[in-house]
Structures are given as C-alpha cells and as structure tokens.
Write a protein that holds these residues in place. Structure first.
Motif, mmCIF file in Angstrom:
data_model
loop_
_atom_site.group_PDB
_atom_site.id
_atom_site.type_symbol
_atom_site.label_atom_id
_atom_site.label_comp_id
_atom_site.label_asym_id
_atom_site.label_seq_id
_atom_site.Cartn_x
_atom_site.Cartn_y
_atom_site.Cartn_z
ATOM 1 N N PHE A 176 0.853 -1.174 0.000
ATOM 2 C CA PHE A 176 0.000 0.000 0.000
ATOM 3 C C PHE A 176 0.894 1.230 0.000
ATOM 4 N N SER A 177 1.033 1.852 -1.136
ATOM 5 C CA SER A 177 1.900 3.011 -1.271
ATOM 6 C C SER A 177 1.428 4.143 -0.370
ATOM 7 N N ALA A 178 2.386 4.846 0.205
ATOM 8 C CA ALA A 178 2.083 5.991 1.063
ATOM 9 C C ALA A 178 2.316 7.316 0.354
ATOM 10 N N ARG A 179 2.722 7.265 -0.943
ATOM 11 C CA ARG A 179 2.948 8.512 -1.671
ATOM 12 C C ARG A 179 1.690 9.383 -1.633
ATOM 13 N N GLY A 180 1.911 10.643 -1.346
ATOM 14 C CA GLY A 180 0.797 11.573 -1.224
ATOM 15 C C GLY A 180 0.268 11.663 0.196
ATOM 16 N N SER B 243 0.292 4.196 6.714
ATOM 17 C CA SER B 243 0.928 4.983 7.774
ATOM 18 C C SER B 243 2.420 4.734 7.957
ATOM 19 N N ARG B 244 3.074 4.099 7.024
ATOM 20 C CA ARG B 244 4.511 3.850 7.207
ATOM 21 C C ARG B 244 5.293 5.144 7.440
ATOM 22 N N PRO B 245 5.023 6.260 6.734
ATOM 23 C CA PRO B 245 5.791 7.478 7.024
ATOM 24 C C PRO B 245 5.652 7.941 8.482
ATOM 25 N N LEU B 246 4.466 7.840 9.034
ATOM 26 C CA LEU B 246 4.252 8.190 10.445
ATOM 27 C C LEU B 246 5.111 7.302 11.326
ATOM 28 N N LEU B 247 5.115 6.010 11.040
ATOM 29 C CA LEU B 247 5.875 5.070 11.859
ATOM 30 C C LEU B 247 7.377 5.283 11.736
ATOM 31 N N LEU B 248 7.841 5.613 10.553
ATOM 32 C CA LEU B 248 9.264 5.935 10.402
ATOM 33 C C LEU B 248 9.616 7.157 11.244
ATOM 34 N N ALA B 249 8.730 8.147 11.264
ATOM 35 C CA ALA B 249 8.969 9.352 12.064
ATOM 36 C C ALA B 249 8.954 9.047 13.560
ATOM 37 N N LEU B 250 8.205 8.016 13.975
ATOM 38 C CA LEU B 250 8.180 7.621 15.390
ATOM 39 C C LEU B 250 9.401 6.804 15.779
ATOM 40 N N GLY B 251 10.157 6.347 14.783
ATOM 41 C CA GLY B 251 11.387 5.634 15.084
ATOM 42 C C GLY B 251 11.403 4.160 14.723
ATOM 43 N N VAL B 252 10.404 3.665 13.997
ATOM 44 C CA VAL B 252 10.434 2.267 13.568
ATOM 45 C C VAL B 252 11.694 2.064 12.720
ATOM 46 N N PRO B 253 12.530 1.091 13.068
ATOM 47 C CA PRO B 253 13.742 0.842 12.278
ATOM 48 C C PRO B 253 13.396 0.443 10.841
ATOM 49 N N LEU B 254 14.227 0.871 9.896
ATOM 50 C CA LEU B 254 13.978 0.576 8.482
ATOM 51 C C LEU B 254 13.866 -0.917 8.220
ATOM 52 N N ALA B 255 14.723 -1.702 8.835
ATOM 53 C CA ALA B 255 14.679 -3.152 8.620
ATOM 54 C C ALA B 255 13.338 -3.721 9.069
ATOM 55 N N ASP B 256 12.789 -3.222 10.170
ATOM 56 C CA ASP B 256 11.486 -3.687 10.643
ATOM 57 C C ASP B 256 10.370 -3.210 9.731
ATOM 58 N N ALA B 257 10.452 -1.959 9.286
ATOM 59 C CA ALA B 257 9.404 -1.404 8.430
ATOM 60 C C ALA B 257 9.317 -2.158 7.109
ATOM 61 N N LEU B 258 10.432 -2.603 6.595
ATOM 62 C CA LEU B 258 10.442 -3.353 5.344
ATOM 63 C C LEU B 258 10.261 -4.850 5.594
ATOM 64 N N GLY B 259 10.950 -5.371 6.593
ATOM 65 C CA GLY B 259 10.930 -6.811 6.859
ATOM 66 C C GLY B 259 9.598 -7.338 7.354
ATOM 67 N N SER B 260 8.820 -6.516 8.039
ATOM 68 C CA SER B 260 7.540 -7.014 8.551
ATOM 69 C C SER B 260 6.594 -7.365 7.414
ATOM 70 N N GLY B 261 6.641 -6.598 6.324
ATOM 71 C CA GLY B 261 5.800 -6.906 5.175
ATOM 72 C C GLY B 261 6.231 -8.165 4.451
ATOM 73 N N MET B 262 7.455 -8.590 4.729
ATOM 74 C CA MET B 262 7.980 -9.809 4.124
ATOM 75 C C MET B 262 7.797 -11.012 5.052
ATOM 76 N N GLY B 263 7.192 -10.775 6.226
ATOM 77 C CA GLY B 263 6.970 -11.852 7.187
ATOM 78 C C GLY B 263 8.242 -12.329 7.852
ATOM 79 N N LEU B 264 9.246 -11.436 7.976
ATOM 80 C CA LEU B 264 10.524 -11.824 8.554
ATOM 81 C C LEU B 264 10.495 -11.735 10.076
ATOM 82 N N ALA B 265 11.001 -12.762 10.715
ATOM 83 C CA ALA B 265 11.085 -12.784 12.175
ATOM 84 C C ALA B 265 12.258 -11.933 12.636
#
Length: 138
Positions: A38-42, A66-88
């Motif tokens: 789900f793109s967050a562009r715009g 809401s990924r941009p909001l979560l990145l601003a709150l401090g979600v690590p990039l690896a988690d923000a990308l890896g969670s969508g890939m189902g990575l533990a």
C-alpha cells in the motif's frame, strides 16, 4: 505545535518512505516477497510532520498507509520493510502484513494496534491538547 521543523529530517523520512514504496512495488511484489503493498505517496509529508511532533506519552493509531508516520516515530527501516515480508526478529516478529503496525515505543510516542480504517487517529498526553481525525474505530 513547535515551529521548529528539521526539514532535512523531514526530507530524509519522506524520501525513505517513497524509496521503500518503490522497492516493494517494482521488486518485492513481482518477486512475491511481499503480498500486500500500500503506497504511502501523497500521504507521507503530513504524516512525517505529525510524527516528528509526537512525544513520549502521545499515541497514534494509523491506517494501512501509515509507514511514514511510523518511520517518524522511530520504527527501524529493517522492521518497516521486513515485517511486510513476514521476517522474524523485528518488533512484530513477522506477525503483521507490513502496514498494520503496532509499535510500543519506550521513551517515545506509541503506535497503537491498527485496524485498517480510513485515517489516522491521535491522542495527546493529558497535559496537551487532544485531537482526533476521521478514524474512531481504532
């Protein structure tokens, strides 16, 4: 709201979010490494500005873009990308679809469990103003 905006940080987060969207759309979805994208562009600039204003004791309940909001709150990039890939290994341990975050943020604003509604909700700490946008389902 603070008038002091770190525009360099805003630009970094917005561009990071857009690059993550591009990576998912053009590489990970076609390779079937991400099932839901789900793109967050715009939606990104306003969310980053909001996220950088939230402090410890504040909370937000976002939505599927809401990924941009979560990145601003401090979600690590690896988690923000890896969670969508189902990575533990990240905060969700692979148990979300990558865009429906729950982020307990010690020492910072929290992202409450998301329900896939149509817009973010915000609840300020008791000593600050309370604001809520369209989504009251979360």
């Amino acid at each position: 709201m603070s008038a002091d905006v770190n525009w360099r940080e805003v630009a970094r987060l917005v561009l990071t979010s857009r690059e993550m969207d591009r990576l998912e759309e053009q590489e990970l979805v076609p390779a079937k490494k991400v099932l839901y994208q789900f793109s967050a562009r715009g939606h990104d600039l306003a969310q980053v500005l909001l996220g950088l204003q939230l402090k410890d004791g504040d909370a937000a309940c976002g939505y599927y873009r809401s990924r941009p909001l979560l990145l601003a709150l401090g979600v690590p990039l690896a988690d923000a990308l890896g969670s969508g890939m189902g990575l533990a290994g990240g905060y969700s341990d692979g148990r979300d679809i990558g865009v429906v975050f729950n982020y307990p943020n010690p020492g910072g604003a929290h992202a409450l469990p998301m329900c896939g509604g149509v817009g973010p909700s915000i609840r300020r700490r008791p000593d600050g103003p309370r604001r809520s946008t369209t989504n009251r389902k979360c």
